[in-house]
Design a protein around this motif. Structure first.
Motif, PDB file in Angstrom:
ATOM      1  N   ASP A 210       0.873  -1.177   0.000  1.00 51.85           N
ATOM      2  CA  ASP A 210       0.000   0.000   0.000  1.00 51.85           C
ATOM      3  C   ASP A 210       0.911   1.229   0.000  1.00 51.85           C
ATOM      4  OD1 ASP A 210      -2.190   1.681   0.148  1.00 51.85           O
ATOM      5  OD2 ASP A 210      -3.176   0.523   1.733  1.00 51.85           O
ATOM      6  N   HIS A 211       0.320   2.382  -0.223  1.00 48.76           N
ATOM      7  CA  HIS A 211       1.116   3.591  -0.406  1.00 48.76           C
ATOM      8  C   HIS A 211       1.837   4.023   0.878  1.00 48.76           C
ATOM      9  CE1 HIS A 211      -0.091   4.462  -4.519  1.00 48.76           C
ATOM     10  NE2 HIS A 211      -1.295   4.040  -4.188  1.00 48.76           N
ATOM     11  N   ILE A 212       3.110   4.354   0.709  1.00 47.64           N
ATOM     12  CA  ILE A 212       3.932   4.944   1.764  1.00 47.64           C
ATOM     13  C   ILE A 212       4.557   6.196   1.173  1.00 47.64           C
ATOM     14  CG2 ILE A 212       5.989   4.689   3.194  1.00 47.64           C
ATOM     15  CD1 ILE A 212       5.410   1.747   3.420  1.00 47.64           C
ATOM     16  N   GLY A 213       4.233   7.341   1.765  1.00 48.03           N
ATOM     17  CA  GLY A 213       4.684   8.602   1.192  1.00 48.03           C
ATOM     18  C   GLY A 213       5.392   9.482   2.184  1.00 48.03           C
ATOM     19  N   VAL A 214       5.362  10.776   1.921  1.00 44.10           N
ATOM     20  CA  VAL A 214       6.124  11.737   2.713  1.00 44.10           C
ATOM     21  C   VAL A 214       5.574  11.905   4.127  1.00 44.10           C
ATOM     22  CG1 VAL A 214       6.980  13.005   0.706  1.00 44.10           C
ATOM     23  CG2 VAL A 214       4.791  13.659   1.736  1.00 44.10           C
ATOM     24  N   VAL A 325      -8.019  -4.940  14.450  1.00 40.00           N
ATOM     25  CA  VAL A 325      -8.917  -3.946  13.868  1.00 40.00           C
ATOM     26  C   VAL A 325      -8.264  -2.573  13.752  1.00 40.00           C
ATOM     27  CG1 VAL A 325      -9.965  -3.344  16.087  1.00 40.00           C
ATOM     28  CG2 VAL A 325     -11.270  -3.033  13.965  1.00 40.00           C
ATOM     29  N   VAL A 326      -7.300  -2.248  14.631  1.00 42.17           N
ATOM     30  CA  VAL A 326      -6.697  -0.921  14.581  1.00 42.17           C
ATOM     31  C   VAL A 326      -5.732  -0.766  13.401  1.00 42.17           C
ATOM     32  CG1 VAL A 326      -6.933  -0.521  17.058  1.00 42.17           C
ATOM     33  CG2 VAL A 326      -4.829  -1.566  16.175  1.00 42.17           C
ATOM     34  N   VAL A 327      -5.261  -1.878  12.856  1.00 41.20           N
ATOM     35  CA  VAL A 327      -4.359  -1.824  11.697  1.00 41.20           C
ATOM     36  C   VAL A 327      -5.227  -1.896  10.447  1.00 41.20           C
ATOM     37  CG1 VAL A 327      -2.404  -2.908  10.523  1.00 41.20           C
ATOM     38  CG2 VAL A 327      -2.522  -2.927  13.021  1.00 41.20           C
ATOM     39  N   LYS A 328      -5.624  -0.733   9.976  1.00 39.97           N
ATOM     40  CA  LYS A 328      -6.582  -0.647   8.872  1.00 39.97           C
ATOM     41  C   LYS A 328      -5.928  -0.888   7.519  1.00 39.97           C
ATOM     42  CE  LYS A 328      -9.447   2.626  11.483  1.00 39.97           C
ATOM     43  NZ  LYS A 328     -10.444   1.599  11.838  1.00 39.97           N
ATOM     44  N   ARG A 329      -4.620  -0.601   7.405  1.00 40.60           N
ATOM     45  CA  ARG A 329      -3.903  -0.800   6.141  1.00 40.60           C
ATOM     46  C   ARG A 329      -2.544  -1.415   6.428  1.00 40.60           C
ATOM     47  NH1 ARG A 329      -4.684   4.930   2.997  1.00 40.60           N
ATOM     48  NH2 ARG A 329      -3.755   3.787   1.270  1.00 40.60           N
ATOM     49  N   LYS A 330      -2.208  -2.483   5.741  1.00 41.06           N
ATOM     50  CA  LYS A 330      -0.903  -3.124   5.865  1.00 41.06           C
ATOM     51  C   LYS A 330      -0.038  -2.622   4.710  1.00 41.06           C
ATOM     52  CE  LYS A 330      -3.089  -7.172   7.937  1.00 41.06           C
ATOM     53  NZ  LYS A 330      -3.390  -8.620   7.807  1.00 41.06           N
TER      54      LYS A 330
END
Length: 344
Positions: A210-214, A325-330
């Motif tokens: 998934d996206h990792i940005g600034v 549940v708290v980790v919405k995006r890996k």
């Protein structure tokens, strides 16, 4: 007599003004009254002009007004006791951040070590990084390897490039992971300090999902280990031997940080890697190693040199820990593997 003192005072003031003007006339006072940035073409310091600010998408970017009475997340901690933000999904506006970093002309480096059998991971690592890492920004990959021929020649997007650095291999995987601190430190002082503003350091056995940005960038950042984010201090696998340079007492420690992902400005990453390398050398002189090698020394550094930004476990997830549940995006995940095989 009073007239003489008046003449003397006037002459002295004239001399002082002349002296001050002579020594300061060539100073660039503008850099003290405006925000310094990196120009997109040269990477040198410049001033953001009023015209450039007007041309920025931020000038007429419309977004929901921040609400001081409404937290972006209430199910997780979003700031540390020392007021460093903890980055979770839903806690930031990436459009705003992208424009701020574009305005600064930020140059971002990514270092990865591909030694021995870990070359089986590098193709997926790079391909997924091209899809999800720092989209739209300048990125320079630094791939450290003992087998240059094993690094794939992938097609990179515009504004992104890759440099393959030949290094020696090591018999033990522990030596590989610990030696990288010295190599990163030395390469920063020799080369990177002039090429990038931020350096992100990652393990090769990771894949971007998934996206990792600034949003991750800051002076110095660490990533909260996915296996310990809900645990007590006594559960942390810190080095507990008090004669080790990596020692952390059981009643100390804020979070347990993973060693697979850290970074910040090149100056701050230099300080971090220099500390870790020197701590390793101190222990080596005693013929000992910290329990989890470079990760133990990294945790020691972050205990007494607090990171200015923390990344949630979204940024270094391992499916071994399920799907809380708290980790919405890996966003970045550990590739399943046989550790005995790849470390042999």
């Amino acid at each position: 007599m009073a007239g003489k003192y008046l003449v003397f005072t006037c002459l002295f003031l004239a001399f002082l003004l002349s002296f001050t003007w002579y020594h300061l006339k060539d100073r660039d006072w503008g850099r003290y009254t405006a925000f310094p940035c990196q120009t997109e073409n040269t990477g040198s310091n410049s001033i953001i002009s009023h015209e450039r600010l007007k041309d920025s998408p931020l000038h007429r970017m419309l977004y929901e007004k921040p609400d001081l009475l409404k937290l972006p997340r209430t199910d997780v901690m979003i700031a540390t006791p020392w007021q460093a933000p903890i980055v979770w999904d839903g806690t930031y506006n990436l459009d705003i951040l992208n424009e701020l970093f574009h305005l600064r002309g930020a140059r971002i480096g990514l270092s990865v070590f591909v030694i021995r059998k870990y070359k089986v991971f590098i193709n997926d690592f790079l391909q997924s990084a091209e899809e999800f890492f720092m989209a739209g920004h300048k990125v320079h990959y630094y791939v450290f390897t003992d087998d240059v021929s094993g690094i794939p020649n992938i097609t990179l997007k515009e504004g992104r490039n890759m440099e393959v650095v030949k290094i020696s291999g090591y018999k033990r995987w522990q030596d590989i992971t610990m030696r990288r601190m010295q190599l990163i430190r030395d390469y920063i002082s020799q080369k990177l300090i002039n090429e990038v503003d931020y350096l992100v350091c990652l393990d090769a056995d990771l894949k971007f999902m998934d996206h990792i940005g600034v949003e991750i960038l800051g002076d110095v950042f660490g990533v909260i280990h996915p296996g310990f984010f809900g645990e007590s201090r006594t559960a942390f696998t810190h080095e507990r031997r008090n004669y080790s340079a990596g020692y952390i007492p059981e009643d100390e420690g804020d979070f347990y940080y993973t060693g697979c992902f850290f970074g910040g400005t090149v100056e701050e990453v230099y300080k971090l890697t220099n500390f870790c390398h020197n701590a390793m050398m101190e222990d080596k002189a005693k013929n000992i190693e910290a329990l989890w090698h470079d990760e133990s020394y990294l945790n020691k550094y972050f205990l007494y040199h607090k990171p200015t930004k923390l990344l949630s476990p979204e940024y270094a997830w391992n499916d071994y820990y399920g799907s809380p549940v708290v980790v919405k995006r890996k966003r970045l995940v550990h590739v399943p593997k046989d550790y005995n095989a790849v470390r042999d």
